[in-house]
Design a protein around this motif. Structure first.
Motif, PDB file in Angstrom:
ATOM      1  N   GLY A  17       0.855  -1.446   0.072  1.00 20.36           N
ATOM      2  CA  GLY A  17      -0.041   0.044   0.039  1.00 20.36           C
ATOM      3  C   GLY A  17       0.853   1.262  -0.130  1.00 20.36           C
ATOM      4  O   GLY A  17       0.598   2.184  -0.578  1.00 20.36           O
ATOM      5  N   VAL A  18       1.975   1.352   0.768  1.00 22.90           N
ATOM      6  CA  VAL A  18       2.795   2.458   0.729  1.00 22.90           C
ATOM      7  C   VAL A  18       3.642   2.442  -0.676  1.00 22.90           C
ATOM      8  O   VAL A  18       3.563   3.670  -1.093  1.00 22.90           O
ATOM      9  CB  VAL A  18       3.974   2.417   1.992  1.00 22.90           C
ATOM     10  N   LEU A  19       4.112   1.277  -1.068  1.00 18.93           N
ATOM     11  CA  LEU A  19       4.759   1.417  -2.375  1.00 18.93           C
ATOM     12  C   LEU A  19       3.783   2.033  -3.536  1.00 18.93           C
ATOM     13  O   LEU A  19       4.174   2.609  -4.371  1.00 18.93           O
ATOM     14  CB  LEU A  19       5.324   0.308  -2.852  1.00 18.93           C
ATOM     15  N   SER A  24       2.286   5.390  -8.106  1.00 10.40           N
ATOM     16  CA  SER A  24       1.135   5.891  -8.914  1.00 10.40           C
ATOM     17  C   SER A  24       1.336   7.402  -9.435  1.00 10.40           C
ATOM     18  O   SER A  24       0.781   7.686 -10.616  1.00 10.40           O
ATOM     19  CB  SER A  24      -0.092   6.036  -7.884  1.00 10.40           C
ATOM     20  N   LYS A  25       2.240   8.016  -8.820  1.00  6.97           N
ATOM     21  CA  LYS A  25       2.777   9.250  -9.701  1.00  6.97           C
ATOM     22  C   LYS A  25       3.435   9.137 -10.598  1.00  6.97           C
ATOM     23  O   LYS A  25       3.625  10.042 -11.482  1.00  6.97           O
ATOM     24  CB  LYS A  25       3.463  10.000  -8.566  1.00  6.97           C
ATOM     25  N   LEU A  26       3.972   7.904 -11.293  1.00  4.62           N
ATOM     26  CA  LEU A  26       4.496   7.756 -12.506  1.00  4.62           C
ATOM     27  C   LEU A  26       3.603   7.464 -13.428  1.00  4.62           C
ATOM     28  O   LEU A  26       4.100   7.533 -14.696  1.00  4.62           O
ATOM     29  CB  LEU A  26       5.344   6.409 -12.419  1.00  4.62           C
ATOM     30  N   LEU A  85      10.737   9.095  -3.915  1.00  2.00           N
ATOM     31  CA  LEU A  85      10.781   7.748  -3.280  1.00  2.00           C
ATOM     32  C   LEU A  85      10.932   8.135  -1.552  1.00  2.00           C
ATOM     33  O   LEU A  85      12.032   8.603  -1.376  1.00  2.00           O
ATOM     34  CB  LEU A  85      11.514   6.913  -4.027  1.00  2.00           C
ATOM     35  N   PRO A  86      10.462   7.046  -0.868  1.00  2.00           N
ATOM     36  CA  PRO A  86      11.009   7.049   0.372  1.00  2.00           C
ATOM     37  C   PRO A  86      12.232   6.552   0.706  1.00  2.00           C
ATOM     38  O   PRO A  86      12.626   6.616   1.917  1.00  2.00           O
ATOM     39  CB  PRO A  86       9.904   6.301   0.974  1.00  2.00           C
ATOM     40  N   VAL A  87      12.981   5.648  -0.111  1.00  2.00           N
ATOM     41  CA  VAL A  87      14.128   4.985   0.059  1.00  2.00           C
ATOM     42  C   VAL A  87      14.857   5.090  -1.304  1.00  2.00           C
ATOM     43  O   VAL A  87      14.304   5.483  -2.424  1.00  2.00           O
ATOM     44  CB  VAL A  87      13.815   3.618   0.302  1.00  2.00           C
ATOM     45  N   LEU A 131       1.858   0.694 -16.243  1.00  2.94           N
ATOM     46  CA  LEU A 131       3.024   1.190 -16.539  1.00  2.94           C
ATOM     47  C   LEU A 131       3.633   0.411 -17.870  1.00  2.94           C
ATOM     48  O   LEU A 131       4.130   0.713 -18.754  1.00  2.94           O
ATOM     49  CB  LEU A 131       4.009   0.955 -15.366  1.00  2.94           C
ATOM     50  N   TYR A 132       3.377  -0.892 -17.480  1.00  5.54           N
ATOM     51  CA  TYR A 132       3.470  -2.021 -18.492  1.00  5.54           C
ATOM     52  C   TYR A 132       2.999  -1.645 -19.818  1.00  5.54           C
ATOM     53  O   TYR A 132       3.625  -1.515 -21.019  1.00  5.54           O
ATOM     54  CB  TYR A 132       3.467  -3.390 -18.224  1.00  5.54           C
TER      55      TYR A 132
END
Length: 464
Positions: A17-19, A24-26, A85-87, A131-132
């Motif tokens: 859910g976090v990822l 989604s912003k892409l 990105l968070p990481v 995205l694919y």
């Protein structure tokens, strides 16, 4: 067969859910053909000169035909150090790969695992499939179809506007040869109209008009007025239907759609004045949106139990300060779920003495005494330094006499338990210096204690 599994409660569910929020912003950054929703579609085609033909393609089983390894490779190409990105990038991709590779499920007491493709039911699958498709469009599809063809896609549904001199079936055959796992089906317009998403597209004299589209299987199963829902929720459901009618329907079909909505909710016993009020509210919301008068979000929320009083308070309360929301304590889950502990027989106040000194431990509980004693023993075994009982044992070396623990008062009500706990602590040589969860006056203690003579005798280790 396509297994559709629910990822809720699975090991990677929360992480996915976090990822998904960052992925989604892409969307829309690789291909401009990506559609956000039906409103985005209407904004693009509303003013087009429609001398061409309409058709739609549908990707056959998109999720279960997107290989995981190709989706991950695409992700490595798309994101970079500038992506929010968070990481770090490599760690983010590794986390996504970990989540989408977890595709285990159980069916008829047997465990299975999907090996190669995205699982239907994972929150990440929809974003990666999008995205694919964007990558496939930008690399292969758009360069292999005539430039005069307009191509717009929402997930696995594609709307194409094709010049009359082109064969749409020839385009279908072409795109079906581009990728081995991705196959398309075709639907052409009938009687100058074509359904796409929740919109029925109609062409008349080279102009487009729109109606709300409902599938033939639509059963009109909506919220009943006498259901146990807050009035505000019922109002929002009706307003949502009117808003969709205003945003999709062309002027010549708007009144027809509003009449359908009115009749649908009237059959569910919604009062006529209620439906009329919802339509007026939808009109005001639409006007605010069109004039960019967006209401600012309140700084905080206040949750009140469902009642008429709560509804009246929310109407008069200044929304700039806080927003009133309601919550019902009666839910389907509460009605059918068996409680973990039966507070009717276990709840109360218990005491546990110490072996050498005159100290005693007094505490309220909603669980059984055996469970609490087990927890005390585990705290001692794990040397929980924050635990008051463990600290006392470490300080003076005295152990609790678990075999003499006793439930001295049975009480189901939480507030009353906490009041009684505070009163008993005040007259006992308790190891805790605090007076319990509540701090109550001596006057109230003197009122409580005479009722609890037996408990006071058991707890009291020093003279009053």
């Amino acid at each position: 067969m396509r297994p559709i599994t629910s990822g809720i409660g699975s090991a990677p569910h929360s992480l996915a859910g976090v990822l998904e929020k960052y992925l989604s912003k892409l969307l829309g950054t690789i291909s401009q053909a990506h559609l956000k929703h039906s409103g985005d579609l209407l904004n693009r085609i509303r003013d087009l000169d429609m001398s061409d033909n309409l058709a739609s393609f549908d990707v056959t089983a998109l999720f279960t035909n997107v290989p995981v390894d190709q989706a991950i490779d695409l992700l490595r190409r798309v994101i970079n150090d500038d992506t929010e990105l968070p990481v770090p990038c490599q760690e983010f991709v590794s986390l996504v790969e970990l989540c989408v590779s977890y595709k285990c499920f159980r069916f008829e007491d047997k465990k299975y695992k999907q090996l190669f493709v995205l699982a239907m039911g994972s929150s990440l699958s929809a974003v990666l499939a999008n995205l694919y498709m964007e990558d496939l469009e930008s690399r292969r599809i758009l360069s292999n179809i005539p430039s005069s063809v307009t191509w717009m896609r929402y997930v696995d549904d594609i709307l194409v506007i094709v010049p009359k001199n082109l064969d749409v079936r020839g385009i279908l055959n072409t795109i079906n040869t581009l990728e081995p796992t991705i196959k398309f089906t075709l639907e052409e317009e009938t009687d100058n109209q074509l359904p796409f998403l929740d919109v029925l597209l109609r062409t008349d004299e080279n102009r487009l008009s729109f109606k709300v589209y409902r599938k033939p299987t639509y059963k009109n199963d909506l919220l009943h007025f006498f259901s146990h829902h807050n009035t505000r929720i019922k109002r929002r459901v009706v307003i949502g239907f009117f808003l969709r009618a205003y945003r999709i329907s062309s002027l010549q079909f708007l009144e027809e759609e509003c009449t359908y909505i009115t009749n649908s909710f009237s059959s569910l016993h919604f009062p006529p004045h209620f439906i009329r009020d919802c339509r007026k509210r939808a009109t005001r919301i639409l006007n605010k949106t069109n004039t960019n008068q967006v209401e600012e979000k309140p700084p905080s929320y206040i949750v009140l139990p469902v009642s008429n009083v709560a509804t009246n308070v929310s109407k008069k309360f200044d929304r700039k300060l806080a927003k009133i929301s309601t919550s019902s304590s009666i839910t389907i889950r509460n009605l059918i779920q068996k409680p973990k502990h039966d507070s009717g027989t276990n709840a109360g106040i218990y005491t546990t003495p110490y072996g050498v000194c005159d100290k005693v431990y007094v505490r309220e509980t909603a669980r059984s005494l055996d469970i609490r004693i087990t927890e005390h023993k585990n705290a001692r075994r794990n040397d929980d330094c924050k635990n008051a009982r463990v600290q006392h044992t470490d300080d003076v070396g005295h152990l609790m006499k678990f075999n003499e623990a006793k439930l001295v008062i049975k009480e189901d009500d939480l507030r009353q338990r906490k009041c009684i706990e505070a009163a008993l602590i005040s007259v006992s040589n308790n190891i805790k210096q605090k007076s319990g969860s509540y701090s109550i006056s001596k006057l109230l203690i003197n009122r409580i204690l005479p009722i609890l003579e037996t408990a006071v005798t058991w707890c009291q280790q020093v003279p009053l």
